[in-house]
Write a protein that holds these residues in place. Structure first.
Motif, PDB file in Angstrom:
ATOM      1  N   LEU A   4       0.760  -1.157   0.031  1.00  0.00           N
ATOM      2  CA  LEU A   4      -0.060   0.227   0.021  1.00  0.00           C
ATOM      3  C   LEU A   4       1.110   1.447   0.097  1.00  0.00           C
ATOM      4  CD1 LEU A   4      -2.588  -1.257   2.654  1.00  0.00           C
ATOM      5  CD2 LEU A   4      -2.763  -1.510   0.256  1.00  0.00           C
ATOM      6  N   ASN A   5       0.555   2.076  -0.844  1.00  0.00           N
ATOM      7  CA  ASN A   5       1.346   3.444  -0.899  1.00  0.00           C
ATOM      8  C   ASN A   5       0.453   4.483  -0.301  1.00  0.00           C
ATOM      9  OD1 ASN A   5       3.455   2.093  -2.306  1.00  0.00           O
ATOM     10  ND2 ASN A   5       2.148   2.526  -4.382  1.00  0.00           N
ATOM     11  N   GLY A   6       1.199   5.438   0.534  1.00  0.00           N
ATOM     12  CA  GLY A   6       0.449   6.589   1.339  1.00  0.00           C
ATOM     13  C   GLY A   6       1.324   6.522   2.553  1.00  0.00           C
ATOM     14  N   PHE A   7       1.052   7.828   3.010  1.00  0.00           N
ATOM     15  CA  PHE A   7       1.711   8.123   4.296  1.00  0.00           C
ATOM     16  C   PHE A   7       1.007   7.777   5.512  1.00  0.00           C
ATOM     17  CE2 PHE A   7       1.632  10.896   8.046  1.00  0.00           C
ATOM     18  CZ  PHE A   7       2.941  11.023   8.173  1.00  0.00           C
ATOM     19  N   ASP A   8       1.614   7.046   6.412  1.00  0.00           N
ATOM     20  CA  ASP A   8       1.277   6.321   7.693  1.00  0.00           C
ATOM     21  C   ASP A   8       2.340   6.520   8.591  1.00  0.00           C
ATOM     22  OD1 ASP A   8      -0.125   5.195   9.148  1.00  0.00           O
ATOM     23  OD2 ASP A   8      -0.698   3.372   7.972  1.00  0.00           O
ATOM     24  N   ALA A   9       2.037   6.561   9.887  1.00  0.00           N
ATOM     25  CA  ALA A   9       2.975   6.749  10.837  1.00  0.00           C
ATOM     26  C   ALA A   9       2.593   6.004  12.214  1.00  0.00           C
ATOM     27  CB  ALA A   9       3.032   8.222  11.309  1.00  0.00           C
ATOM     28  N   PHE A  10       3.590   5.504  13.070  1.00  0.00           N
ATOM     29  CA  PHE A  10       3.349   4.984  14.327  1.00  0.00           C
ATOM     30  C   PHE A  10       3.992   5.617  15.469  1.00  0.00           C
ATOM     31  CE2 PHE A  10       6.827   2.146  12.824  1.00  0.00           C
ATOM     32  CZ  PHE A  10       7.596   2.105  13.630  1.00  0.00           C
ATOM     33  N   ARG A  11       3.997   5.468  16.532  1.00  0.00           N
ATOM     34  CA  ARG A  11       4.372   6.217  17.679  1.00  0.00           C
ATOM     35  C   ARG A  11       4.650   5.429  18.912  1.00  0.00           C
ATOM     36  NH1 ARG A  11       0.527   8.652  15.333  1.00  0.00           N
ATOM     37  NH2 ARG A  11       0.932  10.725  14.126  1.00  0.00           N
ATOM     38  N   THR A  12       6.019   5.296  19.342  1.00  0.00           N
ATOM     39  CA  THR A  12       6.419   4.379  20.532  1.00  0.00           C
ATOM     40  C   THR A  12       7.149   5.279  21.608  1.00  0.00           C
ATOM     41  OG1 THR A  12       8.387   3.734  19.618  1.00  0.00           O
ATOM     42  CG2 THR A  12       6.398   2.458  19.101  1.00  0.00           C
ATOM     43  N   TYR A  13       7.306   4.564  22.748  1.00  0.00           N
ATOM     44  CA  TYR A  13       7.910   5.524  23.720  1.00  0.00           C
ATOM     45  C   TYR A  13       8.483   4.253  24.782  1.00  0.00           C
ATOM     46  CZ  TYR A  13       3.282   4.785  25.869  1.00  0.00           C
ATOM     47  OH  TYR A  13       2.029   4.387  26.404  1.00  0.00           O
ATOM     48  N   ASN A  14       9.486   4.594  25.483  1.00  0.00           N
ATOM     49  CA  ASN A  14      10.166   3.700  26.578  1.00  0.00           C
ATOM     50  C   ASN A  14      10.700   4.443  27.811  1.00  0.00           C
ATOM     51  OD1 ASN A  14      12.835   4.266  25.792  1.00  0.00           O
ATOM     52  ND2 ASN A  14      12.213   3.413  23.906  1.00  0.00           N
ATOM     53  N   PHE A  15      11.040   3.790  28.726  1.00  0.00           N
ATOM     54  CA  PHE A  15      11.664   4.299  29.739  1.00  0.00           C
ATOM     55  C   PHE A  15      12.618   3.310  30.147  1.00  0.00           C
ATOM     56  CE2 PHE A  15      11.995   4.274  34.393  1.00  0.00           C
ATOM     57  CZ  PHE A  15      12.532   5.809  34.657  1.00  0.00           C
ATOM     58  N   SER A  16      14.056   4.199  30.749  1.00  0.00           N
ATOM     59  CA  SER A  16      14.997   3.261  31.421  1.00  0.00           C
ATOM     60  C   SER A  16      15.689   3.978  32.389  1.00  0.00           C
ATOM     61  CB  SER A  16      16.155   3.063  30.206  1.00  0.00           C
ATOM     62  OG  SER A  16      16.528   4.102  29.649  1.00  0.00           O
ATOM     63  N   THR A  17      16.510   3.509  33.277  1.00  0.00           N
ATOM     64  CA  THR A  17      17.235   4.109  34.657  1.00  0.00           C
ATOM     65  C   THR A  17      18.558   3.333  34.485  1.00  0.00           C
ATOM     66  OG1 THR A  17      17.232   4.886  36.788  1.00  0.00           O
ATOM     67  CG2 THR A  17      15.824   2.916  36.332  1.00  0.00           C
ATOM     68  N   SER A  18      19.346   3.630  35.197  1.00  0.00           N
ATOM     69  CA  SER A  18      20.494   2.979  35.347  1.00  0.00           C
ATOM     70  C   SER A  18      21.336   3.518  36.625  1.00  0.00           C
ATOM     71  CB  SER A  18      21.541   2.968  34.371  1.00  0.00           C
ATOM     72  OG  SER A  18      22.140   4.498  34.069  1.00  0.00           O
ATOM     73  N   LEU A  19      21.997   2.633  37.300  1.00  0.00           N
ATOM     74  CA  LEU A  19      22.638   2.826  38.676  1.00  0.00           C
ATOM     75  C   LEU A  19      24.180   2.161  38.609  1.00  0.00           C
ATOM     76  CD1 LEU A  19      22.501   4.399  41.347  1.00  0.00           C
ATOM     77  CD2 LEU A  19      21.789   2.142  42.364  1.00  0.00           C
ATOM     78  N   GLY A  20      25.194   2.933  38.641  1.00  0.00           N
ATOM     79  CA  GLY A  20      26.700   2.434  38.419  1.00  0.00           C
ATOM     80  C   GLY A  20      27.596   3.140  39.410  1.00  0.00           C
ATOM     81  N   THR A  21      28.602   2.551  39.664  1.00  0.00           N
ATOM     82  CA  THR A  21      29.823   3.001  40.402  1.00  0.00           C
ATOM     83  C   THR A  21      31.124   2.596  39.910  1.00  0.00           C
ATOM     84  OG1 THR A  21      30.456   3.546  42.595  1.00  0.00           O
ATOM     85  CG2 THR A  21      29.746   1.256  42.268  1.00  0.00           C
ATOM     86  N   THR A  22      32.129   3.229  40.646  1.00  0.00           N
ATOM     87  CA  THR A  22      33.602   2.665  40.129  1.00  0.00           C
ATOM     88  C   THR A  22      34.182   2.344  41.459  1.00  0.00           C
ATOM     89  OG1 THR A  22      33.654   4.296  38.312  1.00  0.00           O
ATOM     90  CG2 THR A  22      35.885   3.203  39.074  1.00  0.00           C
ATOM     91  N   ILE A  23      34.803   0.941  41.440  1.00  0.00           N
ATOM     92  CA  ILE A  23      35.569   0.543  42.567  1.00  0.00           C
ATOM     93  C   ILE A  23      36.855   0.373  42.319  1.00  0.00           C
ATOM     94  CG2 ILE A  23      35.382  -1.375  44.271  1.00  0.00           C
ATOM     95  CD1 ILE A  23      32.590  -1.939  43.552  1.00  0.00           C
ATOM     96  N   TYR A  24      37.718   0.704  43.092  1.00  0.00           N
ATOM     97  CA  TYR A  24      39.178   0.626  42.800  1.00  0.00           C
ATOM     98  C   TYR A  24      39.737  -0.239  44.054  1.00  0.00           C
ATOM     99  CZ  TYR A  24      38.645   4.559  40.112  1.00  0.00           C
ATOM    100  OH  TYR A  24      38.241   5.759  39.143  1.00  0.00           O
ATOM    101  N   GLY A  25      40.637  -1.094  43.757  1.00  0.00           N
ATOM    102  CA  GLY A  25      41.351  -1.861  44.579  1.00  0.00           C
ATOM    103  C   GLY A  25      43.007  -1.922  44.200  1.00  0.00           C
ATOM    104  N   THR A  26      43.857  -1.728  45.102  1.00  0.00           N
ATOM    105  CA  THR A  26      45.209  -1.858  44.884  1.00  0.00           C
ATOM    106  C   THR A  26      45.889  -2.885  46.034  1.00  0.00           C
ATOM    107  OG1 THR A  26      45.127   0.418  44.147  1.00  0.00           O
ATOM    108  CG2 THR A  26      47.206  -0.345  44.614  1.00  0.00           C
ATOM    109  N   LYS A  27      46.752  -3.380  45.266  1.00  0.00           N
ATOM    110  CA  LYS A  27      47.693  -4.402  46.302  1.00  0.00           C
ATOM    111  C   LYS A  27      49.148  -3.993  45.948  1.00  0.00           C
ATOM    112  CE  LYS A  27      49.182  -7.989  48.458  1.00  0.00           C
ATOM    113  NZ  LYS A  27      49.023  -7.961  49.971  1.00  0.00           N
ATOM    114  N   SER A  28      49.696  -3.393  47.139  1.00  0.00           N
ATOM    115  CA  SER A  28      51.019  -3.175  47.031  1.00  0.00           C
ATOM    116  C   SER A  28      52.066  -4.072  47.328  1.00  0.00           C
ATOM    117  CB  SER A  28      51.271  -1.733  47.811  1.00  0.00           C
ATOM    118  OG  SER A  28      52.604  -1.359  47.849  1.00  0.00           O
ATOM    119  N   PHE A  29      53.374  -4.313  46.853  1.00  0.00           N
ATOM    120  CA  PHE A  29      54.131  -5.086  46.942  1.00  0.00           C
ATOM    121  C   PHE A  29      55.284  -4.445  47.672  1.00  0.00           C
ATOM    122  CE2 PHE A  29      51.503  -6.991  43.649  1.00  0.00           C
ATOM    123  CZ  PHE A  29      51.274  -8.107  44.294  1.00  0.00           C
ATOM    124  N   GLU A  30      55.424  -3.312  47.660  1.00  0.00           N
ATOM    125  CA  GLU A  30      56.726  -2.635  48.182  1.00  0.00           C
ATOM    126  C   GLU A  30      56.928  -2.973  49.842  1.00  0.00           C
ATOM    127  OE1 GLU A  30      57.166   1.324  45.421  1.00  0.00           O
ATOM    128  OE2 GLU A  30      55.750   1.432  47.408  1.00  0.00           O
TER     129      GLU A  30
END
Length: 916
Positions: A549-575
């Motif tokens: 079929l030829n002719g103009f048509d359209a559809f609409r969508t939406y969504n939601f997202s969230t995130s949670l993060g961090t950075t963890i550092y660990g150091t082992k010294s041999f001195e």
């Protein structure tokens, strides 16, 4: 006349059966005769006064230049009438500056000035430096020669400089009035070469006549490895050298390579000229002329080279290549290649005829020309089998290309608050194996910069509200999918798809409990299309019918997202106190994150049709959406509520630096990345966990070895039919995870410490054609091209050992890849290969290179090529050999490095048998 290489092939034709088109053979021979007769006429100079050659004394007299004064009539003259007698010319037109180390004396009676030891005299634009100079003021003559030192050596020979021209003779006689000179045993630099002449007559500022002389580009003029002996010649510096009979000498041994007269262009700027072809023979196409044509130096910004190939069985190829540049604006190059290939002879069962073409265009804009807009192009399209079946040897390195791709893009930024950007792109992707072509003509993208409606006018943004931002983007495409046979035909547009997508993302980010980074986003999408479908079941035909079929048509969508993060550092010294171990510390960085996504179900865009079984009693409902098969996908029918989990790792170590003067330890990357990710679908009724995907990579041995790996781990088991079931593999008596796929690639580059191999300019051509830049697919066999000239001419030479070559530069490149598949218990290595290429400099003048590979799964070698190169000072010799396979062939080349005499060469090759 430009020098030609000897036609050895045509003088060694032996009797054998040849199926050759006589007309084409006659045309080829005629073209060869035309090239050999191509020449330029020698200019005829006007009669001029000559300088008599006499016995060389400290000063050579050429005759009295003084003229008796004219007697003027005493006839009465009107005092107001202009005097018709021109004033007498000044004795010297310019100031004479001179100096010498030992002494400077002037003989007033003889009107001569004598300069001895490091004498230097300047008159106008003329400068002469020599050990001994005599300047005769009465005759306006300068005589210069060297001097004999205490050891009996001839030193301080004259150096004559006039403007840009520099002449280094044994002695010289120069007339400052007529500007004429006699030059003995001179060395004159002309373009890339030098002319060594026993006697030269300087006629004026721009013309020299020379007697028996040598023209060479060799550096050692005392013992040149080759030279062209000229019996007599006329030299116009910076323009041309016109000669009489001349022939080639190699180490003072005459060769039959000769011409009755010759023309050497000496222009210091780009000039147009003939590109001489190379010749040879191919089994299925007969004799050929290849890469011959004409070069057009249009101007300083644009050039054009038109070349072609011709085979006596009727095959031919045409190429047009152009480069252009506008300083501080743009630069680029374009080429069009067309080949008409004929195999065998008409009437034979293996007779075939085909046409190939290839279009390439590269364009880049200088970023300083207009910072708010850009235009770039990288085009490589044409026949899918062009590189595989091309008859031109310059395409050998691209025969293993599987993909041709192109992109032309224009972008424009409109500064403001907010900023607006616009881009227009046309793309092309072509699979040379399946001959499938995907194009976008064009892709339109526009976006509005991020807007922070709640941000303060001054200061930084803080908190969840102030960081709220939104953006608008739109993307429109005209997508075409076609095949090689329909390319550039109107049928390719029949199945074109047109669509546009609008997206408005809203997001914010904030800190949670000081150490956690949180973000939340929502997105609204709207898709426009001009084509939809209607699907129903035809009971009469008992099949499902899909209508467009030829002719103009359209559809609409939406969504939601969230995130949670961090950075963890660990150091082992041999001195330890008082000790400095080799490994001082190891640091581990982990970045865990968790995300939650909601994708609603959009059932309103779905419809149902009934399918009646063959017995007419059973019916089933089938859902479909009219937007199925669109460019930007279709709205989702299933509600999704999923949680994503990911973890990235990085390992680094601090080690003691080998350099004792270093004040800080050296940082070494142990594991560049190790990423793990999976997700869980809360709304799913089964198979809620997705497979765990792992990927990682690192660099070893001072970043010379690059390692990348990946794997997919599935937590669910398989039934007896190898279908995934909603039962954990551990509960089914197996391990915690089931390895379904894995891959690993290694790239290793190793070279000797003293290897200083420069980048080969031919690799740029390989990259532009979609090939590799590491020679793993081999090198081009077009050794006559300028890009294979000596790359190390400016390299500082090292003094070799008297007994052995203690430094042998070399480099090695390896590419290893292995893939494992076990999605349905096949437990097999799907692919396993090793590719390698390398070069080794056996001596300062000998080098050897090779590229090949081995397929461990199919147990066979891939495309293999060996190259040998010998530096012959002013010459270079190359030999390339493909020992086996479809493209089995070899190519031998020897020629002069100088671009001026690059057509003085010999080339012999065995072409691959196209019938195989």
């Amino acid at each position: 006349m430009a020098f030609q290489k000897p036609s050895h092939t045509f003088t060694k034709i032996h009797l054998k059966a040849l199926h050759t088109n006589n007309f084409h053979l006659l045309f080829t021979l005629s073209f060869t005769v035309f090239i050999n007769m191509y020449s330029s006429a020698q200019d005829i100079s006007k009669a001029a006064d000559s300088i008599a050659i006499e016995k060389q004394e400290p000063l050579i007299t050429l005759g009295d230049s003084l003229v008796a004064p004219l007697e003027i009539s005493e006839k009465a003259q009107d005092s107001t009438k202009r005097d018709s007698i021109k004033p007498k010319k000044e004795f010297l037109e310019n100031i004479v500056n001179y100096k010498a180390t030992d002494y400077t004396s002037f003989n007033k009676k003889e009107q001569k000035m004598y300069l001895y030891n490091e004498a230097d005299i300047t008159y106008g634009d003329i400068n002469i430096k020599a050990g001994y100079i005599v300047f005769d003021h009465s005759k306006n003559q300068v005589y210069a020669r060297g001097i004999i030192d205490s050891l009996g050596e001839y030193t301080q020979p004259p150096i004559f400089t006039q403007g840009q021209q520099v002449v280094e003779p044994d002695s010289i006689i120069f007339n400052t009035d007529s500007k004429k000179a006699l030059i003995f045993n001179s060395i004159t630099e002309q373009g890339e070469g030098k002319v060594v002449a026993s006697i030269t007559k300087k006629e004026n500022d721009s013309v020299y006549f020379i007697g028996p002389s040598k023209y060479t580009t060799a550096e050692n003029l005392d013992d040149p490895e080759y030279y062209i002996k000229l019996r007599k010649a006329k030299v116009v510096p910076g323009k041309k050298i016109v000669t009489g009979f001349a022939n080639l000498f190699i180490y003072d041994v005459p060769t039959p390579v000769a011409v009755p007269f010759g023309f050497f262009p000496q222009s210091e700027t780009h000039t147009s000229g003939v590109l001489l072809p190379s010749y040879g023979e191919e089994n299925s196409r007969g004799y050929f002329l290849q890469n011959g044509g004409y070069y057009f130096a249009i101007n300083d910004n644009v050039d054009l080279a038109i070349t072609g190939d011709y085979y006596t069985n009727g095959s031919y190829g045409l190429r047009a290549e152009s480069s252009y540049v506008k300083r501080y604006k743009f630069r680029g190059s374009a080429s069009f290649r067309y080949e008409n290939l004929v195999s065998s002879e008409r009437g034979f069962p293996d007779y075939a005829k085909s046409t190939l073409y290839n279009i390439r265009w590269s364009h880049s804009k200088d970023g300083k020309a207009n910072p708010n807009s850009s235009f770039s192009a990288s085009v490589n399209l044409g026949s899918s089998n062009y590189y595989q079946t091309s008859i031109n040897q310059s395409n050998n390195a691209n025969r293993l290309n599987n993909t041709l791709s192109s992109s032309i893009s224009y972008s424009k930024n409109f500064l403001g608050d907010p900023d607006v950007s616009l881009s227009l792109t046309a793309t092309h992707s072509q699979n040379t194996n399946t001959q499938q072509i995907n194009m976008t003509l064009p892709t339109l993208q526009a976006s509005v910069g991020r807007i922070y409606p709640f941000a303060p006018k001054t200061g930084s943004k803080k908190g969840i509200i102030q960081n709220i931002n939104l953006q608008y983007t739109t993307r429109g495409e005209n997508r075409i999918q076609t095949t090689d046979s329909l390319f550039f035909k109107k049928e390719m547009f029949d199945d074109a798809q047109i669509g546009m997508q609008h997206s408005i993302p809203i997001s914010t980010n904030f800190k949670l409990f000081k150490y956690l980074s949180a973000s939340a986003s929502a997105s609204y999408n709207e898709v426009w299309t001009l084509e939809t479908i209607n699907r129903y079941y035809d009971a009469d035909q008992q099949e499902v019918v899909t209508e467009d079929l030829n002719g103009f048509d359209a559809f609409r969508t939406y969504n939601f997202s969230t995130s949670l993060g961090t950075t963890i550092y660990g150091t082992k010294s041999f001195e330890k106190e008082g000790k400095t171990p080799k490994i001082q510390a190891i640091r581990h960085v982990m970045r865990p994150s968790i995300s939650y996504n909601i994708n609603p179900a959009f059932d309103k865009y779905y419809e149902t049709y009934e399918v009646i079984s063959a017995d007419g009693l059973t019916t089933s409902d089938v859902d479909y959406t009219r937007f199925e098969g669109g460019i930007f996908g279709s709205p989702g029918k299933t509600f999704s509520s999923s949680m994503g989990i990911s973890l990235s790792n990085n390992l680094e170590a601090k080690v003691r630096d080998k350099d004792s003067t270093a004040t800080e330890p050296k940082k070494v990357v142990l594991l560049n990345s190790l990423n793990l990710s999976t997700s869980y679908n809360f709304a799913g009724d089964s198979l809620q966990w997705s497979p765990v995907r792992m990927s990682g990579g690192t660099q070893l041995f001072d970043n010379k070895l690059s390692v990348n790996f990946g794997a997919t781990l599935d937590p669910y088991a398989l039934d007896n039919n190898n279908n995934k079931i909603d039962t954990f593999n551990f509960d089914n008596g197996g391990s915690l995870f089931r390895l379904t796929s894995a891959n690993m690639t290694l790239s290793y580059s190793l070279s000797s410490k003293n290897s200083d191999k420069k980048e080969d300019n031919s690799r740029d051509d390989n990259r532009a054609s979609g090939g590799r830049d590491d020679d793993l697919f081999g090198k081009s066999q077009d050794f006559s091209s300028d890009r294979y000239a000596n790359q190390d001419e400016n390299k500082e030479e090292e003094i070799p050992s008297e007994f052995y070559n203690f430094k042998i530069p070399w480099n090695l490149r390896l590419a290893y890849a292995v893939n494992y598949s076990n999605s349905a218990r096949q437990n097999e290595i799907s692919s396993h290969s090793l590719m390698f290429s390398g070069d080794i400099e056996l001596s300062p003048k000998w080098s050897f290179g090779a590229s090949s590979g081995y397929d461990f799964k199919n147990k066979g070698f891939s495309y293999t090529q060996f190259t040998f190169e010998r530096d012959l000072l002013s010459w270079r010799m190359n030999f390339s050999w493909i020992p086996f396979g479809t493209y089995q062939s070899w190519n031998f080349f020897i020629g002069i490095k100088s671009s001026l005499l690059k057509d003085l060469k010999y080339e012999k090759r065995l072409q691959p048998d196209r019938q195989l």
